[in-house]
Motif scaffolding. Structure first.
Motif, PDB file in Angstrom:
ATOM      1  N   TYR A 245       0.834  -1.202   0.000  1.00 39.25           N
ATOM      2  CA  TYR A 245       0.000   0.000   0.000  1.00 39.25           C
ATOM      3  C   TYR A 245       0.872   1.255   0.000  1.00 39.25           C
ATOM      4  CZ  TYR A 245      -3.159   3.628   1.683  1.00 39.25           C
ATOM      5  OH  TYR A 245      -3.867   4.792   1.820  1.00 39.25           O
ATOM      6  N   ARG A 249       0.723   4.366  -2.556  1.00 37.71           N
ATOM      7  CA  ARG A 249       0.544   5.736  -2.070  1.00 37.71           C
ATOM      8  C   ARG A 249       1.677   6.637  -2.538  1.00 37.71           C
ATOM      9  NH1 ARG A 249      -2.316   7.993   2.201  1.00 37.71           N
ATOM     10  NH2 ARG A 249      -1.078   9.795   1.573  1.00 37.71           N
ATOM     11  N   MET A 325      -4.482  -1.144  -6.465  1.00 39.24           N
ATOM     12  CA  MET A 325      -4.650   0.008  -5.577  1.00 39.24           C
ATOM     13  C   MET A 325      -4.407   1.337  -6.285  1.00 39.24           C
ATOM     14  SD  MET A 325      -2.571  -1.288  -2.205  1.00 39.24           S
ATOM     15  CE  MET A 325      -2.954  -2.779  -1.303  1.00 39.24           C
ATOM     16  N   LEU A 383     -10.108   1.671   0.458  1.00 38.30           N
ATOM     17  CA  LEU A 383      -9.312   2.387  -0.543  1.00 38.30           C
ATOM     18  C   LEU A 383     -10.162   3.438  -1.266  1.00 38.30           C
ATOM     19  CD1 LEU A 383      -7.303  -0.546  -2.182  1.00 38.30           C
ATOM     20  CD2 LEU A 383      -6.364   1.310  -0.796  1.00 38.30           C
ATOM     21  N   ILE A 449      -5.841  -8.659  -1.632  1.00 35.70           N
ATOM     22  CA  ILE A 449      -6.105  -7.653  -0.614  1.00 35.70           C
ATOM     23  C   ILE A 449      -7.121  -8.128   0.427  1.00 35.70           C
ATOM     24  CG2 ILE A 449      -7.065  -5.344  -0.230  1.00 35.70           C
ATOM     25  CD1 ILE A 449      -5.952  -4.514  -2.903  1.00 35.70           C
TER      26      ILE A 449
END
Length: 451
Positions: A245, A249, A325, A383, A449
């Motif tokens: 993650y 990001r 993601m 998310l 996930i």
């Protein structure tokens, strides 16, 4: 019409940012090959906690120097620098005291050893010369740009060398300390180091604290709004997923950070220096803002449509969940960009309180929605909640801008519609060309996930 000087400044800001982020991306990809995903998860916690501790006493040293008319005078910036040094020592002590409680909270024995060592960074950033802020006030964009690229290159070399020597968490810890040491030392050569003195001027301390009280409030709330997801996930999901993650990001934050950089280095100083009547400010910036956002919508829509390919190309199968993601997080960057521009306008007219209010609106959404969605619907739903969080920040800032006569709601709605349309069109075109996966395959990337 964009002046030649402004075009040159934008080129230097964007070019140096691109070069710096390119170096950081290269470093990240190499380190991902050398290190295990869970190490990135641990370091994500460390860096997030470090930033949080740093904001405990943020009074906006840089913003004070840029916004105050006396900011580039020795008495003022030496007073600001002295406050910064005292703050660094204070934060170093705080970090030492918090090491054990934080390690217990996150149930990680590694943090007991890592946090005290990382706390040296507070001392290093505390003594760092305020030259960057002085140059920012003088709009010496080229010098700052070259300095940033130099530091990014040094950091890349140091981190990769240490990871090759020791592929453990200590490569990341030592890399941060060494890179920060070099940055602090180099900062004294941006402007003649003989100008710096330990000095306290009561008049300037009062001005710094007066301006900085809202910067402090905004910084604390901004930190929590920007990092609540990391802090909460660190307690709720495995470190390996947290590390993945963190990579997603990192990519999604890049565009927003570029706009924030342009806002900090160009929009904020220009608005702060605007000598004409406030009623003339909006017409003066409306056209330039529209052109900048049109270009951003075109570029960002392509990036969103292709973002999963970046992960699949650069990383191995251990990081495949990041390919799911990233498009979700990247799409939400649009509201971050609008919010950052609004924040720069508000700071430029001396209304830093609005930034704190906007970040609080975003934080409130995250604190309520992320735990609920993660608990009842899983990480994928969380998310999506995170991706739209900056919408609440934007709404708050838009209301503040409207009260100050700086509203751009019609312009923003039209640009949002264009951005969404372009994302869909580009994704469809790329699917037809075989450059990106279809919707079903993309969903499979995220199967790890929730499963």
């Amino acid at each position: 019409m964009i002046s030649r000087q402004m075009l040159s400044q934008i080129t230097w800001v964007a070019g140096s940012y691109g070069a710096s982020q390119g170096l950081r991306l290269f470093t990240n990809v190499v380190l991902a090959r050398l290190l295990a995903p869970q190490l990135f998860g641990v370091m994500l916690i460390v860096n997030t906690l470090r930033t949080g501790i740093e904001l405990l006493s943020d009074v906006g040293i840089g913003q004070n120097i840029v916004s105050n008319r006396k900011g580039d005078q020795p008495d003022f910036y030496n007073t600001a620098w002295t406050i910064q040094i005292i703050r660094g020592i204070f934060l170093f002590a705080i970090a030492l005291l918090l090491a054990q409680p934080l390690a217990s909270f996150y149930d990680s024995d590694e943090l007991v050893e890592i946090i005290p060592i990382i706390s040296v960074v507070f001392l290093l950033t505390g003594i760092q010369a305020p030259a960057r802020f002085i140059l920012q006030k003088r709009q010496a964009v080229r010098t700052i740009a070259l300095f940033d690229v130099f530091i990014a290159a040094v950091s890349a070399i140091v981190h990769i060398a240490l990871a090759l020597y020791s592929p453990t968490i200590w490569a990341l810890v030592a890399g941060l300390i060494v890179a920060t040491s070099i940055s602090a030392t180099a900062s004294f050569f941006l402007i003649d180091f003989r100008l710096y003195r330990i000095k306290i001027s009561r008049e300037h301390v009062k001005a710094i604290i007066s301006f900085g009280k809202w910067v402090f409030a905004s910084s604390v709330v901004f930190f929590l709004a920007m990092n609540f997801d990391r802090l909460y996930f660190a307690k709720e999901i495995p470190f390996a997923i947290l590390g993945i993650y963190g990579i997603a990001r990192t990519f999604s934050d890049m565009i927003g950070m570029l706009v924030q950089r342009i806002g900090t280095m160009m929009i904020f100083p220009k608005v702060a220096a605007f000598a004409k009547d406030r009623s003339e400010l909006r017409p003066a910036i409306a056209g330039l803002r529209r052109k900048a956002l049109l270009a951003t919508a075109g570029g960002l829509s392509i990036i969103v449509a292709l973002s999963d390919v970046v992960i699949l190309t650069l990383y191995d199968d251990r990081y495949i969940a990041a390919a799911f993601m990233l498009p979700i997080l990247m799409a939400g960057t649009w509201f971050s960009i609008l919010s950052t521009m609004g924040e720069s306008f508000m700071l430029g007219i001396g209304k830093s309180v609005h930034s704190a209010q906007a970040n609080f609106a975003k934080l409130l959404w995250l604190v309520i929605a992320v735990p609920l969605t993660l608990t009842y619907y899983g990480l994928i739903a969380a998310l999506c909640v995170i991706a739209i969080a900056d919408l609440f920040r934007y709404v708050s800032l838009s209301f503040s801008q409207w009260k100050e006569g700086l509203s751009f709601l019609k312009q923003d709605f039209a640009l949002l519609s264009l951005f969404a349309f372009l994302v869909v069109i580009w994704r469809y075109i790329f699917m037809q060309l075989g450059l990106v996966a279809d919707f079903g395959t993309w969903l499979e990337y995220g199967s790890i996930i929730n499963g």
